[in-house]
Motif scaffolding. Structure first.
Motif, short mmCIF file in Angstrom:
data_model
loop_
_atom_site.label_atom_id
_atom_site.label_comp_id
_atom_site.label_asym_id
_atom_site.label_seq_id
_atom_site.Cartn_x
_atom_site.Cartn_y
_atom_site.Cartn_z
N VAL A 40 0.85 -1.19 0.00
CA VAL A 40 0.00 0.00 0.00
C VAL A 40 0.88 1.23 0.00
CG1 VAL A 40 -1.73 1.32 1.28
CG2 VAL A 40 -1.85 -1.18 1.25
N ASP A 41 0.56 2.20 -0.85
CA ASP A 41 1.24 3.50 -0.80
C ASP A 41 0.30 4.56 -1.36
OD1 ASP A 41 4.29 4.44 -0.32
OD2 ASP A 41 3.36 5.71 -1.83
N ARG A 42 0.46 5.79 -0.88
CA ARG A 42 -0.43 6.86 -1.35
C ARG A 42 -0.04 7.35 -2.73
NH1 ARG A 42 1.38 12.13 2.27
NH2 ARG A 42 3.63 11.83 2.11
N HIS A 43 1.19 7.05 -3.18
CA HIS A 43 1.65 7.45 -4.50
C HIS A 43 1.62 6.25 -5.44
CE1 HIS A 43 2.89 11.30 -2.90
NE2 HIS A 43 3.65 10.72 -2.01
N PRO A 44 1.57 6.47 -6.76
CA PRO A 44 1.55 5.34 -7.69
C PRO A 44 2.93 4.81 -8.04
CG PRO A 44 1.22 7.38 -8.89
CD PRO A 44 1.25 7.75 -7.43
N ALA A 45 4.00 5.57 -7.72
CA ALA A 45 5.34 5.16 -8.12
C ALA A 45 6.34 5.44 -7.02
CB ALA A 45 5.75 5.88 -9.41
N HIS A 46 7.45 4.71 -7.05
CA HIS A 46 8.50 4.81 -6.04
C HIS A 46 9.73 5.50 -6.61
CE1 HIS A 46 11.59 3.43 -3.13
NE2 HIS A 46 12.30 3.10 -4.20
N ILE A 47 10.35 6.33 -5.78
CA ILE A 47 11.68 6.84 -6.08
C ILE A 47 12.47 6.83 -4.78
CG2 ILE A 47 11.13 9.28 -5.67
CD1 ILE A 47 12.98 9.91 -8.11
N TRP A 48 13.74 6.50 -4.88
CA TRP A 48 14.58 6.40 -3.69
C TRP A 48 14.73 7.80 -3.08
CZ3 TRP A 48 20.38 6.05 -2.73
CH2 TRP A 48 20.65 5.29 -1.57
N LYS A 49 14.25 7.97 -1.85
CA LYS A 49 14.15 9.30 -1.25
C LYS A 49 15.49 10.04 -1.15
CE LYS A 49 11.47 11.62 2.34
NZ LYS A 49 10.62 11.43 3.54
N PRO A 50 16.62 9.37 -0.89
CA PRO A 50 17.89 10.12 -0.85
C PRO A 50 18.28 10.78 -2.17
CG PRO A 50 18.12 8.03 0.32
CD PRO A 50 16.79 8.00 -0.38
N LEU A 51 17.54 10.51 -3.26
CA LEU A 51 17.83 11.13 -4.55
C LEU A 51 17.04 12.39 -4.81
CD1 LEU A 51 17.96 8.00 -6.91
CD2 LEU A 51 19.89 9.23 -5.92
N LEU A 52 16.11 12.75 -3.91
CA LEU A 52 15.22 13.86 -4.19
C LEU A 52 15.95 15.20 -4.31
CD1 LEU A 52 12.05 13.04 -2.06
CD2 LEU A 52 12.31 12.96 -4.55
N HIS A 53 17.08 15.34 -3.60
CA HIS A 53 17.82 16.60 -3.74
C HIS A 53 18.39 16.75 -5.15
CE1 HIS A 53 21.16 13.84 -2.94
NE2 HIS A 53 21.96 14.76 -3.46
N LYS A 54 18.69 15.63 -5.81
CA LYS A 54 19.16 15.68 -7.20
C LYS A 54 18.02 16.08 -8.14
CE LYS A 54 22.92 12.28 -6.92
NZ LYS A 54 23.98 13.13 -7.52
#
Length: 441
Positions: A40-54
């Motif tokens: 279960v997740d509120r978003h439809p897709a995953h991205i590795w959170k430590p990459l969000l600053h990039k």
């Protein structure tokens, strides 16, 4: 059939769903299964959170690193349900999910309940604003791809909008636009270096006429006595020196009292100009955890778990990652909220839940700290590797950059397998060789 429901598709939750599905062979016909796994997740897709600053700096396109939960479930045999955790009934063993709506507010999926035999809560953390006035309203947090993309667009717009006339502050030539980053943990520090690189790239492509070092100001404010408070002092000192050479202003021992449109007020009364403000000063557990049918939480709002990662209140409920308060023998504060902790807990729960389904005694989780690495974009990387006790081995340069890059590749390997990870690495390399280094629009 034993029903395992995993709420939260972050680094730990998605790895756990993938590995459990592989362990129990969930791609087999349903009649041959004795376990089903639902993510279960509120978003439809995953991205590795430590990459969000990039993503925020434009040095990485989210489209090439996002993974659809539905696709991953199809490939490995688990079910995916989109929705946000809103409640829990432990007596009937139901987890409640909120309705899913589109951008216009139209309901796509109604509020609903999922039955479980084993529940794993892995919903991570949320931004902690510490009650600072205006922080939630006027600062941008980097919790999602949408927020990171919003910041990236505003950064480019601010650079292009910066006026031709140079101002001065106290007789000193001032930047023509300025970004203030509140919090000098890994996210804030890495973002500052990525933004300096982005300013240089935007200048080379002609998107602004600013001097990327002197006209684009980057200020990092940290309430503690030094940057990177969770890392060894040697790593923090080396990082501060490198950021200084990049023209990043570090204000340590300075708290933020208020965030306003266009400025930040510090506890000592200073007013810092801020065309953009990023808040990365800390995280806290999601508020919904305090509403979950009597599960014990600590003062930080995290679910208190045993050394088996089971909730103290209910042995059918497990927790991992940032939302779990797990003891770390011999250390104060418990297991830290890091990606490597979630990775280790996911690997542990594959074995623990297998034992649970088979009616065996559950093992005990023991966290092992392998050290920390900080990337400074193309300007280098620093960190420490831990082997046993002590601060560990200091690393920098190409070695540190290679090790930092390998962390994300390890996560990809856990989701795709080694062969697909290698192909994905080659595809990303080819993409970088034929596209600009940063996203320009």
């Amino acid at each position: 059939m034993h029903r395992i429901v995993i709420v939260g598709g972050g680094a730990g939750g998605l790895e756990l769903a993938t590995r459990l599905s592989n362990r129990f062979g969930l791609r087999k016909p349903q009649r041959e299964r004795n376990v089903c796994v639902t993510l279960v997740d509120r978003h439809p897709a995953h991205i590795w959170k430590p990459l969000l600053h990039k993503v925020a700096a434009g040095s990485m396109s989210p489209a090439s690193h996002e993974l659809s939960y539905a696709a991953q479930g199809r490939w490995h045999g688990f079910d995916f349900q989109q929705g946000e955790l809103v409640g829990l009934s432990r007596s009937s063993k139901h987890v409640m999910l909120g309705a899913v709506r589109d951008d216009q507010g139209v309901e796509l999926l109604p509020q609903r309940a999922l039955e479980y035999d084993t529940l794993v809560i892995a919903i991570g953390s949320t931004t902690q604003y510490f009650g600072v006035e205006g922080a939630a309203r006027h600062a941008i947090a980097l919790e999602s791809v949408a927020q990171a993309e919003r910041f990236r667009r505003r950064f480019i717009e601010a650079c292009r909008r910066a006026g031709a006339a140079r101002g001065s502050e106290n007789g000193v030539l001032a930047p023509r636009m300025q970004v203030v980053i509140v919090g000098a943990g890994a996210t804030g520090v890495e973002l500052s270096a990525e933004l300096r690189d982005a300013a240089c790239e935007l200048s080379q492509y002609g998107l602004h006429d600013l001097d990327p070092t002197h006209d684009v100001g980057i200020v990092v404010i940290e309430a503690g006595p030094r940057i990177l408070p969770a890392l060894p002092e040697r790593v923090a000192r080396a990082t501060a020196e490198r950021l200084g050479k990049l023209g990043v202003t570090l204000m340590v021992g300075e708290s933020v009292a208020r965030v306003l449109p266009g400025s930040v007020l510090t506890g000592s009364g200073k007013r810092i100009r801020a065309d953009l403000t990023v808040w990365s000063a800390g995280v806290t557990a999601p508020p919904v955890l305090s509403l979950l049918d009597g599960l014990n939480i600590n003062r930080r709002g995290q679910l208190v778990v045993r050394d088996t990662l089971q909730s103290e209140t209910d042995e059918d409920v497990f927790a991992l990652g940032d939302c779990a308060a797990c003891e770390w023998p011999g250390k104060s504060g418990g297991v830290p909220p890091r990606a490597q902790a979630a990775h280790q807990q996911a690997a542990f729960l594959v074995e623990a839940l297998t034992s649970r389904v088979e009616g065996k005694t559950l093992p005990q989780f023991r966290y092992r700290d392998f050290g920390s690495l900080v990337s400074l974009s193309r300007f280098g990387a620093v960190g420490n590797l831990v082997a046993g006790s002590g601060e560990g081995l200091y690393v920098a340069g190409l070695v540190a950059r290679g090790l930092h890059a390998s962390l994300e590749r390890m996560h990809v390997a856990a989701l795709y397998g080694i062969r697909r990870m290698v192909l994905d690495t080659m595809a990303n390399w080819l993409r970088r060789s034929t596209n600009p280094r940063i996203k320009l629009h």
